[in-house]
Design a protein around this motif. Structure first.
Motif, PDB file in Angstrom:
ATOM      1  N   GLU A  33       0.834  -1.197   0.000  1.00 56.58           N
ATOM      2  CA  GLU A  33       0.000   0.000   0.000  1.00 56.58           C
ATOM      3  C   GLU A  33       0.875   1.256   0.000  1.00 56.58           C
ATOM      4  OE1 GLU A  33      -3.964   1.649   2.318  1.00 56.58           O
ATOM      5  OE2 GLU A  33      -2.867  -0.054   3.156  1.00 56.58           O
ATOM      6  N   VAL A  34       1.951   1.227   0.765  1.00 55.77           N
ATOM      7  CA  VAL A  34       2.875   2.365   0.814  1.00 55.77           C
ATOM      8  C   VAL A  34       3.530   2.573  -0.551  1.00 55.77           C
ATOM      9  CG1 VAL A  34       5.029   3.230   1.831  1.00 55.77           C
ATOM     10  CG2 VAL A  34       3.314   2.139   3.280  1.00 55.77           C
ATOM     11  N   ILE A  35       3.928   1.497  -1.199  1.00 57.10           N
ATOM     12  CA  ILE A  35       4.576   1.617  -2.509  1.00 57.10           C
ATOM     13  C   ILE A  35       3.590   2.146  -3.548  1.00 57.10           C
ATOM     14  CG2 ILE A  35       5.612   0.301  -4.408  1.00 57.10           C
ATOM     15  CD1 ILE A  35       6.932  -1.423  -2.211  1.00 57.10           C
ATOM     16  N   GLY A  36       2.381   1.655  -3.554  1.00 56.93           N
ATOM     17  CA  GLY A  36       1.378   2.157  -4.491  1.00 56.93           C
ATOM     18  C   GLY A  36       1.118   3.636  -4.299  1.00 56.93           C
ATOM     19  N   LYS A  37       0.913   4.033  -3.060  1.00 59.12           N
ATOM     20  CA  LYS A  37       0.667   5.447  -2.773  1.00 59.12           C
ATOM     21  C   LYS A  37       1.917   6.283  -3.013  1.00 59.12           C
ATOM     22  CE  LYS A  37      -3.211   4.531   0.175  1.00 59.12           C
ATOM     23  NZ  LYS A  37      -3.890   4.618   1.403  1.00 59.12           N
ATOM     24  N   GLY A  69       1.074  10.457   3.177  1.00 63.94           N
ATOM     25  CA  GLY A  69       0.307  10.624   4.418  1.00 63.94           C
ATOM     26  C   GLY A  69      -1.104  11.101   4.137  1.00 63.94           C
ATOM     27  N   LYS A  70      -1.227  12.050   3.228  1.00 59.03           N
ATOM     28  CA  LYS A  70      -2.544  12.567   2.845  1.00 59.03           C
ATOM     29  C   LYS A  70      -3.404  11.460   2.225  1.00 59.03           C
ATOM     30  CE  LYS A  70      -4.628  16.114  -0.074  1.00 59.03           C
ATOM     31  NZ  LYS A  70      -4.365  17.162  -1.063  1.00 59.03           N
ATOM     32  N   LEU A  71      -2.790  10.616   1.383  1.00 59.01           N
ATOM     33  CA  LEU A  71      -3.527   9.507   0.770  1.00 59.01           C
ATOM     34  C   LEU A  71      -3.985   8.497   1.824  1.00 59.01           C
ATOM     35  CD1 LEU A  71      -1.401   8.968  -2.462  1.00 59.01           C
ATOM     36  CD2 LEU A  71      -3.775   9.750  -2.349  1.00 59.01           C
ATOM     37  N   PHE A  72      -3.170   8.281   2.854  1.00 58.45           N
ATOM     38  CA  PHE A  72      -3.598   7.367   3.927  1.00 58.45           C
ATOM     39  C   PHE A  72      -4.747   7.963   4.714  1.00 58.45           C
ATOM     40  CE2 PHE A  72       0.370   4.887   3.495  1.00 58.45           C
ATOM     41  CZ  PHE A  72      -0.165   3.619   3.610  1.00 58.45           C
ATOM     42  N   LEU A  73      -4.714   9.268   4.912  1.00 48.07           N
ATOM     43  CA  LEU A  73      -5.795   9.917   5.668  1.00 48.07           C
ATOM     44  C   LEU A  73      -7.114   9.906   4.910  1.00 48.07           C
ATOM     45  CD1 LEU A  73      -3.909  12.940   7.255  1.00 48.07           C
ATOM     46  CD2 LEU A  73      -4.732  10.861   8.389  1.00 48.07           C
ATOM     47  N   THR A  74      -7.034   9.982   3.576  1.00 45.30           N
ATOM     48  CA  THR A  74      -8.259   9.961   2.769  1.00 45.30           C
ATOM     49  C   THR A  74      -8.704   8.532   2.484  1.00 45.30           C
ATOM     50  OG1 THR A  74      -7.015  10.111   0.688  1.00 45.30           O
ATOM     51  CG2 THR A  74      -7.800  12.173   1.688  1.00 45.30           C
ATOM     52  N   ARG A  75      -7.863   7.546   2.813  1.00 46.87           N
ATOM     53  CA  ARG A  75      -8.138   6.107   2.625  1.00 46.87           C
ATOM     54  C   ARG A  75      -8.572   5.776   1.207  1.00 46.87           C
ATOM     55  NH1 ARG A  75      -5.215   3.464   5.416  1.00 46.87           N
ATOM     56  NH2 ARG A  75      -6.461   1.606   5.318  1.00 46.87           N
ATOM     57  N   SER A  76      -7.850   6.325   0.228  1.00 45.87           N
ATOM     58  CA  SER A  76      -8.161   6.042  -1.183  1.00 45.87           C
ATOM     59  C   SER A  76      -7.717   4.666  -1.555  1.00 45.87           C
ATOM     60  CB  SER A  76      -7.455   7.043  -2.076  1.00 45.87           C
ATOM     61  OG  SER A  76      -7.974   8.323  -1.845  1.00 45.87           O
TER      62      SER A  76
END
Length: 158
Positions: free
Chosen positions: A3-7, A151-158
């Protein structure tokens, strides 16, 4: 880690000009998947009309490129940066299902992203060739922007 690599790829496509040029060469709408076989962790991204990447994890369409890691132990080697993505392909730990030139382009994007976000000592093990023209100030600035977007992408849970 997938998930980290994708984001991270999504964020890096917006931050780094070199990655943006590589991504812009993909056809718009192309979906790229990376998965640990048989049904392990994965991520999926899509090339936008603007030449950047966006998350496409909920998509059910057949991806134009699927990078499949053959075993969880192989994924561990790659994602703990004990083995580069290029070396994993060479050691037959990964298989590309799709256009080979797309897979090569994706590996260049992954290598550049890792060179930007990882400390140099770790990145030198994680990538085939560490970029000689990467200045420390540029690396720190881009890494900070990439981490902020992730971090922003994790917060938005996309």
């Amino acid at each position: 880690m997938m998930e980290v690599i994708g984001k991270g790829l999504v964020a890096a496509s917006e931050v780094d000009d070199e990655i943006a040029r590589e991504v812009a060469a993909f056809p718009a709408g192309l979906e790229i998947e990376m998965i640990v076989m048989p049904a392990g962790p994965s991520f999926r991204v899509r090339v936008t009309n603007h030449g950047t990447l966006e998350l496409a994890n909920g998509s059910t369409a057949r991806p134009g490129l699927s990078i499949k890691v053959k075993h969880l132990a192989h994924a561990f080697l790659v994602f703990t940066f004990q083995e580069s993505t290029a070396r994993a392909f060479a050691n037959d730990r990964m298989v590309a299902d799709g256009e080979v030139s797309y897979a090569i382009r994706l590996v260049r994007c992954l290598d550049r992203m890792e060179a930007l976000i990882l400390p140099k000592l770790v990145a030198e093990r994680a990538v085939k060739r560490y970029p000689t023209n990467l200045q420390l100030s540029d690396k720190i600035q881009k890494a900070a922007r990439i981490y902020a977007l992730v971090g922003k992408l994790f917060l938005t849970r996309s």
